[in-house]
Design a protein around this motif. Structure first.
Motif, PDB file in Angstrom:
ATOM      1  N   THR A 195       0.837  -1.213   0.000  1.00  0.00           N
ATOM      2  CA  THR A 195       0.000   0.000   0.000  1.00  0.00           C
ATOM      3  C   THR A 195       0.859   1.244   0.000  1.00  0.00           C
ATOM      4  N   LEU A 196       1.937   1.232   0.784  1.00  0.00           N
ATOM      5  CA  LEU A 196       2.828   2.384   0.846  1.00  0.00           C
ATOM      6  C   LEU A 196       3.506   2.623  -0.502  1.00  0.00           C
ATOM      7  N   LEU A 197       3.927   1.552  -1.171  1.00  0.00           N
ATOM      8  CA  LEU A 197       4.523   1.691  -2.504  1.00  0.00           C
ATOM      9  C   LEU A 197       3.519   2.307  -3.470  1.00  0.00           C
ATOM     10  N   GLY A 198       2.297   1.779  -3.464  1.00  0.00           N
ATOM     11  CA  GLY A 198       1.258   2.334  -4.328  1.00  0.00           C
ATOM     12  C   GLY A 198       0.937   3.773  -3.991  1.00  0.00           C
ATOM     13  N   LEU A 199       0.915   4.087  -2.683  1.00  0.00           N
ATOM     14  CA  LEU A 199       0.638   5.449  -2.252  1.00  0.00           C
ATOM     15  C   LEU A 199       1.731   6.399  -2.716  1.00  0.00           C
ATOM     16  N   GLY A 200       2.993   5.942  -2.619  1.00  0.00           N
ATOM     17  CA  GLY A 200       4.105   6.777  -3.071  1.00  0.00           C
ATOM     18  C   GLY A 200       4.039   7.072  -4.551  1.00  0.00           C
ATOM     19  N   ILE A 201       3.762   6.051  -5.348  1.00  0.00           N
ATOM     20  CA  ILE A 201       3.688   6.249  -6.796  1.00  0.00           C
ATOM     21  C   ILE A 201       2.496   7.128  -7.152  1.00  0.00           C
ATOM     22  N   LEU A 202       1.335   6.848  -6.565  1.00  0.00           N
ATOM     23  CA  LEU A 202       0.134   7.622  -6.862  1.00  0.00           C
ATOM     24  C   LEU A 202       0.301   9.078  -6.447  1.00  0.00           C
ATOM     25  N   THR A 203       0.875   9.307  -5.250  1.00  0.00           N
ATOM     26  CA  THR A 203       1.105  10.671  -4.792  1.00  0.00           C
ATOM     27  C   THR A 203       2.035  11.406  -5.742  1.00  0.00           C
ATOM     28  N   GLY A 204       3.101  10.732  -6.175  1.00  0.00           N
ATOM     29  CA  GLY A 204       4.039  11.353  -7.112  1.00  0.00           C
ATOM     30  C   GLY A 204       3.375  11.710  -8.429  1.00  0.00           C
ATOM     31  N   LEU A 205       2.525  10.822  -8.930  1.00  0.00           N
ATOM     32  CA  LEU A 205       1.845  11.088 -10.211  1.00  0.00           C
ATOM     33  C   LEU A 205       0.856  12.242 -10.073  1.00  0.00           C
ATOM     34  N   ILE A 206       0.079  12.244  -8.969  1.00  0.00           N
ATOM     35  CA  ILE A 206      -0.893  13.329  -8.764  1.00  0.00           C
ATOM     36  C   ILE A 206      -0.191  14.662  -8.571  1.00  0.00           C
ATOM     37  N   ALA A 207       0.866  14.647  -7.748  1.00  0.00           N
ATOM     38  CA  ALA A 207       1.567  15.886  -7.442  1.00  0.00           C
ATOM     39  C   ALA A 207       2.346  16.415  -8.651  1.00  0.00           C
ATOM     40  N   GLY A 208       2.849  15.516  -9.474  1.00  0.00           N
ATOM     41  CA  GLY A 208       3.727  15.952 -10.564  1.00  0.00           C
ATOM     42  C   GLY A 208       3.048  16.173 -11.888  1.00  0.00           C
ATOM     43  N   LEU A 209       1.798  15.722 -12.039  1.00  0.00           N
ATOM     44  CA  LEU A 209       1.156  15.785 -13.348  1.00  0.00           C
ATOM     45  C   LEU A 209       0.942  17.215 -13.816  1.00  0.00           C
ATOM     46  N   TYR A 210       0.370  18.069 -12.982  1.00  0.00           N
ATOM     47  CA  TYR A 210       0.096  19.444 -13.391  1.00  0.00           C
ATOM     48  C   TYR A 210       1.378  20.221 -13.706  1.00  0.00           C
ATOM     49  N   PRO A 211       2.390  20.196 -12.799  1.00  0.00           N
ATOM     50  CA  PRO A 211       3.652  20.869 -13.166  1.00  0.00           C
ATOM     51  C   PRO A 211       4.277  20.299 -14.430  1.00  0.00           C
ATOM     52  N   ALA A 212       4.169  18.978 -14.620  1.00  0.00           N
ATOM     53  CA  ALA A 212       4.756  18.377 -15.825  1.00  0.00           C
ATOM     54  C   ALA A 212       4.081  18.897 -17.082  1.00  0.00           C
ATOM     55  N   LEU A 213       2.751  18.993 -17.043  1.00  0.00           N
ATOM     56  CA  LEU A 213       2.033  19.506 -18.217  1.00  0.00           C
ATOM     57  C   LEU A 213       2.370  20.966 -18.478  1.00  0.00           C
ATOM     58  N   ILE A 214       2.488  21.758 -17.416  1.00  0.00           N
ATOM     59  CA  ILE A 214       2.806  23.184 -17.569  1.00  0.00           C
ATOM     60  C   ILE A 214       4.215  23.366 -18.116  1.00  0.00           C
ATOM     61  N   LEU A 215       5.181  22.705 -17.501  1.00  0.00           N
ATOM     62  CA  LEU A 215       6.577  22.897 -17.882  1.00  0.00           C
ATOM     63  C   LEU A 215       6.863  22.348 -19.280  1.00  0.00           C
ATOM     64  N   SER A 216       6.231  21.237 -19.626  1.00  0.00           N
ATOM     65  CA  SER A 216       6.494  20.647 -20.939  1.00  0.00           C
ATOM     66  C   SER A 216       5.854  21.434 -22.066  1.00  0.00           C
ATOM     67  N   SER A 217       4.964  22.392 -21.720  1.00  0.00           N
ATOM     68  CA  SER A 217       4.284  23.191 -22.747  1.00  0.00           C
ATOM     69  C   SER A 217       5.042  24.463 -23.096  1.00  0.00           C
ATOM     70  N   ILE A 218       6.169  24.711 -22.459  1.00  0.00           N
ATOM     71  CA  ILE A 218       6.943  25.931 -22.725  1.00  0.00           C
ATOM     72  C   ILE A 218       7.480  25.905 -24.159  1.00  0.00           C
TER      73      ILE A 218
END
Length: 807
Positions: A394-417
């Protein structure tokens, strides 16, 4: 390729140490909170699974509706119901009754020939079929027939070790009780008591084929009253549970129609799966052990989700706040061939790497915090719970899911430059005014204001419970257990000796100490009224001077006397239940129905209402009679030196009862147990609210850093044109004040609805005041301003030359 992504991600995290530290701190704190809650919640599941065919075992619950008490659901049922069910329905494979009278009624046990005696809790009296339903592993003896013989007993491993040490217990004898009522029991087995999680936690099990309570249970043939036996049924494989449930009303009428008509109750039976008892028994009285509540666990999970989301929002805020610093890196990488997908994978890799690192850090931190978590939740979580495979996965899944949720918006913004704009130094990401970003910040404020409001309201309710008039004075009251017949016979001698001890102000006796749950009830009616329409009235016995000792006021009439027989004192709730005016109470008669006969009780006094059950239950009618052999000595102390007082009391006790332990309770400590659940919830709310606010502050710090970065040149121009530091601080903080206002408008009604629903469980509850939400909003605003002002002042006092020199 993946390895390269993580290598670049690691270098980027090392390069931006401050941002990485703040992100890591927020994610770690959030994950520790989330993990602690998850471990506690998961520990509440899996009850009864160790028993073979546990899905086929059910408990019979009883719902009784009568005048005076309304509707009550009990875990117990009438003793004859069990074997009548087995006889009537072939789908019932096996049945068993268990009788347990609570933690306060500990049995006095000693090995035959030994003077060392122990008051042992969790003593069960059970039918010989007990181990056919619940397959506890035996370490000595065999479960088959262990409870068949009269006066047979089986012990838990812990109790056997306590009494006999490393010696074999099988075949030896124990003495239960003392004096004329003592029983000699033969040990027929020792079972493993750490078998698994269960609502059944026996310390010893005495056969129903014994004298005393066992004889009484076997003699009861009434299907309407005496709902104290916990009845379990084991169904055959493939049995239609719903079909059997529909047959229960007919069954009850067939066997108990006359009994029900005699008492005037409305009664029904229900099947409750034994594996559901721990989590789905809210509102069911007479539980055999501590239970949890699935709704409470859902609330904790929602709290964990909010805290983790706040941590994710912080990551988003901090990542986008530093976007400009990575703009040229992105432009160069795009210019040499990197596409948008490559950049998204890289930025997601950074966030997942950081989140996984936070997850790894959270494990030892949670382990270090485990004693505090157990104290906070009153749980029994061990290190094995933390490092179990379900938690690690569960902790492994939580870590991956948290990373994806937290990083998705910045990734989309930064990659659109756009690389052309970046390389021309004209990039302007313009994401500070985005609705999504503001929405995320508002969500943080909504969580903070909601949690602060909840903490204030829960604290108010706990204080209200603590200060509430219990109907007796709990301070300086000591209750001393009279656990054997010898002790009971010596009550008068003990009371006389205790009265002469320095520091003892008053002495009396009672069958139940103040605040102890009183389960016994009687069906009663007024003279000349229909004897089939009864009101349930709880009852207990006290000795003279009881009300003066405990500080319960008599509204009219007198105290009980030693020669009283049919004379009784009732509480005010009894008068209300029978519509007897207070000025006409003295001399009134209440008739107790006794299965065809009746007993008259004359009211000689009316006491004010006092609590003898959970504060979540309204005070019920109570009848108090004169008791010559009470189960507790109640004394009022008048001293500051309790150590000497208790030593003197124990010395006097040993002079009279040399072979029984001196056991006592401080009543004020017992009263605290009535609102222990609310206090625990209050502590949990304070701790997790503080952590959620801490994480939110980190996010605000990141957000104001971004705004200050975006408005750096504007601030420089304004300062050159004469703007003051105060004007600059106001410029940077006004948007946050507006967001706090929006969050307040959303959070206040939400918190009101949720807390109003929570308060419905309390018949004696506070009224939610408007200023609670104003304080919560003001606290959120103050915390925001303190967090924001540091960075705002730093930006406002910066040298404008540095920000304008490139223009």
């Amino acid at each position: 390729m993946i390895r390269n992504y993580f290598k670049i991600a690691w270098r980027s995290l090392q390069k931006n140490k401050l941002q990485t530290f703040i992100n890591l701190l927020g994610l770690t704190v959030g994950t520790v909170c989330c993990l602690s809650i998850l471990i506690y919640v998961m520990a509440q599941f899996g009850y009864e699974k160790q028993f073979k065919n546990s899905n086929s075992i059910y408990r019979i619950t009883t719902t009784v509706t009568s005048d005076g008490i309304g509707t009550q659901v009990s875990a117990g049922s009438s003793p004859p119901i069990a074997f009548a069910l087995k006889e009537d329905y072939p789908e019932v494979k096996e049945v068993c009754r268990v009788v347990y009278f609570g933690e306060g009624n500990n049995g006095l046990l000693r090995a035959t020939g030994s003077d060392k005696a122990y008051y042992e809790p969790r003593g069960y009296i059970a039918d010989s079929t007990f181990f056919k339903l619940f397959n506890y592993p035996f370490l000595e003896g065999k479960p088959e027939g262990a409870l068949n013989a009269p006066n047979a007993v089986v012990l838990s491993k812990s109790l056997a070790m306590k009494i006999f040490g490393n010696e074999k217990a099988l075949g030896k004898t124990l003495v239960l009780g003392s004096g004329e009522g003592q029983q000699t029991l033969t040990i027929k087995g020792v079972f493993k008591d750490d078998f698994g999680k269960s609502h059944l936690n026996p310390n010893y099990i005495l056969t129903m084929n014994s004298n005393g309570v066992g004889s009484f249970v076997r003699s009861v043939q009434n299907f309407a009253t005496q709902n104290f036996a916990l009845t379990y049924v084991k169904l055959i494989t493939g049995a239609n549970v719903g079909g059997l449930q529909k047959k229960l009303p007919v069954f009850l009428q067939r066997h108990g129609a006359a009994d029900l008509a005699a008492v005037g109750f409305e009664k029904s039976l229900s099947l409750q799966k034994v594996s559901d008892i721990h989590l789905y028994s809210k509102g069911i009285r007479s539980q055999i052990d501590k239970i949890s509540d699935i709704n409470y666990l859902y609330l904790l999970l929602i709290l964990a989700l909010f805290i983790q989301l706040v941590a994710c929002i912080n990551f988003i805020n901090l990542s986008t706040a530093r976007a400009n610093k990575r703009a040229k890196e992105i432009g160069v990488r795009k210019a040499i061939g990197a596409d948008k997908g490559d950049l998204i994978r890289q930025f997601l890799g950074e966030s997942v790497l950081l989140s996984l690192f936070a997850s790894v850090l959270s494990l030892p931190l949670t382990a270090l915090a485990l004693p505090f978590v157990n104290e906070l939740t009153q749980g029994a979580i061990g290190y094995s719970n933390i490092f179990s495979w379900p938690i690690l996965v569960t902790l492994l899944g939580l870590g991956i899911l948290t990373g994806l949720i937290a990083g998705l918006y910045p990734a989309l913004i930064l990659s659109s430059i756009k690389p052309v704009k970046v390389l021309k130094s004209s990039v302007n990401l313009n994401i500070g005014n985005g609705y999504l970003r503001k929405g995320l910040v508002v969500f943080q404020f909504v969580v903070s204001i909601g949690l602060i409001s909840s903490v204030i309201i829960i604290s108010q309710q706990v204080r209200h419970s603590q200060k509430m008039d219990m109907g007796f004075n709990k301070d300086n009251l000591i209750a001393i257990r009279l656990g054997t017949e010898t002790d009971l016979r010596n009550f008068n001698s003990l009371a006389t000796q205790f009265s002469s001890i320095k520091g003892v102000a008053e002495v009396s006796g009672s069958n139940n100490y103040p605040s102890e749950l009183i389960l016994g009830d009687l069906g009663m009616h007024l003279p000349g009224k229909n004897p089939t329409h009864l009101t349930l009235v709880h009852y207990t016995g006290v000795s003279p001077n009881y009300f003066n000792t405990v500080g319960t006021k008599l509204l009219v009439g007198r105290d009980l006397r030693s020669n009283d027989s049919i004379q009784v004192v009732v509480n005010k709730a009894t008068l209300d239940a029978f519509n007897i005016p207070l000025d006409k109470a003295i001399g009134s008669i209440l008739v107790q129905a006794n299965e065809g006969s009746s007993t008259n009780h004359e009211l000689v006094g009316v006491a004010e209402d006092y609590h003898f059950a959970s504060l979540k239950e309204e005070i019920a009618p109570m009848l108090i009679f004169n008791e010559t052999s009470p189960g507790w000595i109640i004394l009022k102390a008048n001293t500051n030196n309790y150590k000497n007082l208790l030593n003197d009391l124990e010395r006097s006790w040993k002079n009279i009862n040399a072979n029984t332990p001196f056991v006592f309770n401080f009543v004020d400590k017992e009263v605290e147990k009535l609102y222990a659940e609310e206090k625990r919830l209050g502590k949990i709310s304070v701790v997790f609210t503080s952590l959620a606010i801490l994480i939110s502050c980190l996010g605000l710090f990141g957000l104001v850093s971004f705004v200050a970065e975006q408005k750096k040149k504007e601030i420089g121009i304004r300062k050159v044109l004469g703007a003051s530091v105060q004007n600059m601080v106001r410029l940077l903080t006004k948007d946050f004040v507006r967001l706090v206002g929006i969050a307040f408008i959303i959070a206040a009604p939400l918190a009101y609805v949720v807390m109003q629903k929570w308060l419905q469980d309390f018949p004696y509850r506070i009224t939610i005041e408007w200023w609670v939400f104003l304080i919560a909003g003001g606290a959120a605003l103050l915390i925001t301003l303190l967090t924001v002002s540091f960075q705002a002042i730093k930006a406002a006092i910066a040298n404008p030359v540095k920000s304008l020199r490139t223009e």
